[in-house]
Structure formats: structure tokens, C-alpha cells
Write an enzyme that holds these catalytic residues in place. Structure first.
Site, PDB file in Angstrom:
ATOM      1  N   HIS A 169     108.141  14.656  75.614  1.00 27.84           N
ATOM      2  CA  HIS A 169     108.867  14.910  74.524  1.00 27.84           C
ATOM      3  C   HIS A 169     107.930  14.405  73.130  1.00 27.84           C
ATOM      4  O   HIS A 169     107.314  13.341  73.164  1.00 27.84           O
ATOM      5  CB  HIS A 169     110.349  14.729  74.153  1.00 27.84           C
ATOM      6  CG  HIS A 169     110.897  15.489  75.248  1.00 27.84           C
ATOM      7  ND1 HIS A 169     111.947  16.243  74.888  1.00 27.84           N
ATOM      8  CD2 HIS A 169     110.899  15.693  76.607  1.00 27.84           C
ATOM      9  CE1 HIS A 169     112.619  16.862  75.742  1.00 27.84           C
ATOM     10  NE2 HIS A 169     112.017  16.287  77.131  1.00 27.84           N
ATOM     11  N   GLY A 170     108.068  15.096  71.950  1.00 23.57           N
ATOM     12  CA  GLY A 170     107.230  14.774  71.153  1.00 23.57           C
ATOM     13  C   GLY A 170     105.895  14.522  70.838  1.00 23.57           C
ATOM     14  O   GLY A 170     105.133  14.068  70.243  1.00 23.57           O
TER      15      GLY A 170
ATOM     16  N   ASP B  27     116.701  23.032  75.871  1.00 22.61           N
ATOM     17  CA  ASP B  27     116.430  21.968  75.448  1.00 22.61           C
ATOM     18  C   ASP B  27     117.004  20.970  74.584  1.00 22.61           C
ATOM     19  O   ASP B  27     117.880  21.313  73.787  1.00 22.61           O
ATOM     20  CB  ASP B  27     115.148  22.165  74.609  1.00 22.61           C
ATOM     21  CG  ASP B  27     114.247  20.874  74.389  1.00 22.61           C
ATOM     22  OD1 ASP B  27     114.059  19.959  74.967  1.00 22.61           O
ATOM     23  OD2 ASP B  27     113.820  20.938  73.018  1.00 22.61           O
ATOM     24  N   HIS B  28     117.215  19.663  75.075  1.00 25.12           N
ATOM     25  CA  HIS B  28     118.052  18.505  74.391  1.00 25.12           C
ATOM     26  C   HIS B  28     119.556  19.207  74.288  1.00 25.12           C
ATOM     27  O   HIS B  28     120.031  19.006  73.161  1.00 25.12           O
ATOM     28  CB  HIS B  28     117.462  18.042  73.159  1.00 25.12           C
ATOM     29  CG  HIS B  28     116.452  17.354  73.068  1.00 25.12           C
ATOM     30  ND1 HIS B  28     116.560  15.988  73.334  1.00 25.12           N
ATOM     31  CD2 HIS B  28     115.136  17.175  72.971  1.00 25.12           C
ATOM     32  CE1 HIS B  28     115.599  15.124  73.618  1.00 25.12           C
ATOM     33  NE2 HIS B  28     114.348  16.118  73.314  1.00 25.12           N
TER      34      HIS B  28
ATOM     35  N   HIS C 216     109.587  12.457  68.159  1.00 22.90           N
ATOM     36  CA  HIS C 216     110.100  13.789  67.898  1.00 22.90           C
ATOM     37  C   HIS C 216     109.618  14.028  66.282  1.00 22.90           C
ATOM     38  O   HIS C 216     109.757  13.210  65.262  1.00 22.90           O
ATOM     39  CB  HIS C 216     111.480  14.008  68.008  1.00 22.90           C
ATOM     40  CG  HIS C 216     111.785  14.209  69.474  1.00 22.90           C
ATOM     41  ND1 HIS C 216     112.276  13.214  70.179  1.00 22.90           N
ATOM     42  CD2 HIS C 216     111.684  15.261  70.301  1.00 22.90           C
ATOM     43  CE1 HIS C 216     112.674  13.373  71.239  1.00 22.90           C
ATOM     44  NE2 HIS C 216     112.172  14.687  71.410  1.00 22.90           N
TER      45      HIS C 216
ATOM     46  N   ASN D 190     106.045  19.456  76.017  1.00 29.28           N
ATOM     47  CA  ASN D 190     106.938  19.928  75.006  1.00 29.28           C
ATOM     48  C   ASN D 190     106.194  20.133  73.589  1.00 29.28           C
ATOM     49  O   ASN D 190     105.735  18.734  73.138  1.00 29.28           O
ATOM     50  CB  ASN D 190     107.971  19.333  74.852  1.00 29.28           C
ATOM     51  CG  ASN D 190     109.107  19.528  76.142  1.00 29.28           C
ATOM     52  OD1 ASN D 190     108.351  19.778  77.307  1.00 29.28           O
ATOM     53  ND2 ASN D 190     110.428  19.276  75.842  1.00 29.28           N
ATOM     54  N   VAL D 191     106.251  20.992  72.788  1.00 25.00           N
ATOM     55  CA  VAL D 191     105.318  21.240  71.623  1.00 25.00           C
ATOM     56  C   VAL D 191     106.339  22.140  70.885  1.00 25.00           C
ATOM     57  O   VAL D 191     106.873  23.426  71.182  1.00 25.00           O
ATOM     58  CB  VAL D 191     104.116  21.641  71.699  1.00 25.00           C
ATOM     59  CG1 VAL D 191     103.337  21.598  70.184  1.00 25.00           C
ATOM     60  CG2 VAL D 191     103.181  20.819  72.461  1.00 25.00           C
TER      61      VAL D 191
END
Length: 281
Positions: A205-206, A83-84, A177, A227-228
Site C-alpha cells: 500500500h502507499g 479497499d481499506h 499513503h 496499490n496505486v
């Protein structure tokens, strides 16, 4: 069952028009709690390891190998995702380690540079059968570069996907985020516009800052991967605090970390069922 390619899980969710939970690994205890929640729900889960997580553990390999090993033992489909990653080198390392997917984040770059570097990472990953997610329209909260109100443009997103060949796209639609309150308001119209413009799944996201009802509405509007991280970290941390308050003399860290791990299971199961049950009609 067990370790599964991310593409399989994402294709199933996209075909059903439902949401797929993707939750961040922080350390071994969260890893075990996330898988425990997926097993309790009887549903697939995507485990995410961020670049920040890799840095915390002194490198990607230790936490990656632990996550892959735990996924192989699971009784439900579990995918492992980077991720990221703002580093091309880290993204390629994840591919080589056996991740089912990577998220290369070039959103901090100028558009042309983002396209070039994302396409290079995608080509490397696709040659090795690995699913690729990218980001366009930087989601707020990571470094304050943009306010949460900045939105991804559908025409630019379609051009970006065509130029890079990515399999999924994280988009800016109003979330941010690291929010600890679930007060973000998603732009459902923009989600629907992006879904109509693209032939790849959308990623939110976020999501920790978004209410259950708003996430369900986002899935109905066209969002797939949810995404959590921060929301679940809160459950873990509150359980640790409660245990330490109740047992001030404890020194065995397994006792309070075990409480944190156990607290994740029901909430992970609930979120996975919530997302899976929200389907586009």
C-alpha cells in the site's frame, strides 16, 4: 477476459513472481481510464473501491455496480476489489454485491481484536468464493497512527495469516499513503523476510510515494500486489487543470473530465507493464 475473480489474477502473478497493479476507482471517469489503460497494455488489472470512495458516492452499491458492469465489458481480465474497509458490514456487503476480493483493514484494532474480526470476515468471504486481503503493521499516512518507518514483524505476520486464513497480506515496509512525491524508501530486506515467512502474496500500500526502481526492487524481493491511487489521481487532475486553463469558457464537464480520463490511459498501461515485467528469479 472481462470480469475475473481476483484469486485468478493474483495466483497468476504469484506463480510468475511478478507484480500486479491494483488501482483505485474514484468516479466513473477514473473507472473508464483504468480499464482503458489495462486494455492498452493487454494486461489484467484490479480495480479498487475504498470505503472513502463508497462514502463519497453515498454508499457502496452505485459505484460498485458501475465498476462490475464496466469490468464485464472489458477485453482484458478485470477484478473488482474493496479497499481499506474498516467496517465488517461494508466488507460483507461487497461480498454480497459480487466483488472478487475484499480488503478488511483491522490494523487500527488491538492485535487480538484484529485477528478475531479478520477471521470472521474471511470465513464469510471464503464461503462465497471471495479472496481476502488484510493488513498488519499499519501503513502510515491514513491517520498518522504510525510513522512510515514502522515495519511488520515476520513472525507476527505468519501467526496472523495462520489464525485468520487470509489470502494476501498488506504489510508496512516503509511506504505511506497519499504521498505526492515518490521519495519513500522501502525496506527490501524486510520484504524478503516477510516473503520467506509467509505462504500468501504480499501487498504494497502507499505505492504512489515509491519510485519505479524501488517498486521493481520490492517485487523482486517478494512483493506481488502493488496499490496505486494518489499517483494516478495526479495525472487526472493535472490534465483537468490544463484543459480548463486552455479552455476557460468551457462549461460542459465532459470535456475536462474526458481529458482527465484520457491522461490515465498511458500511465496505467506503463505501470501495469512495469510491474508485470519485474519478476523474481
Amino acid at each position: 477476459m472481462a470480469l475475473t475473480n481476483t484469486r485468478t489474477i493474483m495466483d497468476q502473478a504469484a506463480a510468475a513472481g511478478s507484480g500486479q497493479g491494483a488501482f483505485n476507482v474514484i468516479h466513473l471517469e477514473t473507472l473508464e481510464g483504468l480499464i482503458g489503460g489495462a486494455e492498452a497494455a493487454g494486461l489484467p488489472v484490479i480495480l479498487q473501491i475504498s470505503e472513502n470512495c463508497a462514502t463519497f458516492h453515498g454508499g457502496l452499491e452505485p459505484v460498485a455496480l458501475a465498476s462490475l458492469a464496466a469490468a464485464r465489458k472489458a477485453s482484458v481480465p478485470v477484478a473488482v476489489h474493496l479497499d481499506h474497509a474498516e467496517s465488517v458490514t461494508l466488507a460483507m456487503q461487497a461480498v454480497d454485491l459480487g466483488f472478487g476480493s475484499i480488503m478488511y483493514d483491522g490494523a487500527h484494532l488491538e492485535y487480538g481484536a484484529n485477528v478475531e474480526s479478520t477471521a470472521r470476515v474471511a470465513a464469510y468471504a471464503h464461503e462465497r468464493g471471495v479472496y481476502v486481503e488484510a493488513e498488519l503493521g499499519k501503513v502510515g499516512g491514513k491517520d498518522g497512527a504510525h510513522a512510515p518507518g514502522v515495519l511488520t514483524d515476520p513472525a507476527e505476520a505468519a501467526a496472523f495469516v495462520a489464525a485468520t486464513g487470509v489470502d494476501a497480506l498488506a504489510v508496512a515496509v516503509g511506504s505511506s499513503h497519499a504521498m505526492t512525491e515518490r521519495s519513500a524508501a522501502l525496506n527490501l530486506d524486510r520484504i524478503a523476510e516477510l516473503s520467506a515467512a509467509l505462504d500468501v502474496p504480499l501487498v504494497l500500500h502507499g505505492s504512489s510515494g515509491v519510485s519505479d526502481a524501488n517498486i521493481v526492487a520490492a517485487i523482486v524481493a517478494g512483493m506481488t500486489k502493488i496499490n496505486v491511487s494518489t499517483h494516478l489521481n495526479g495525472f487526472f487532475t493535472r490534465a483537468v487543470r490544463e484543459y480548463l486553463d486552455a479552455h476557460p469558457a468551457v462549461v460542459d464537464s465532459r470535456k475536462y473530465l474526458g481529458a482527465g480520463r484520457a491522461a490515465l490511459v498511458p500511465e496505467v498501461a506503463r505501470l501495469l507493464a512495469l510491474f508485470a515485467g519485474a519478476a523474481r528469479h
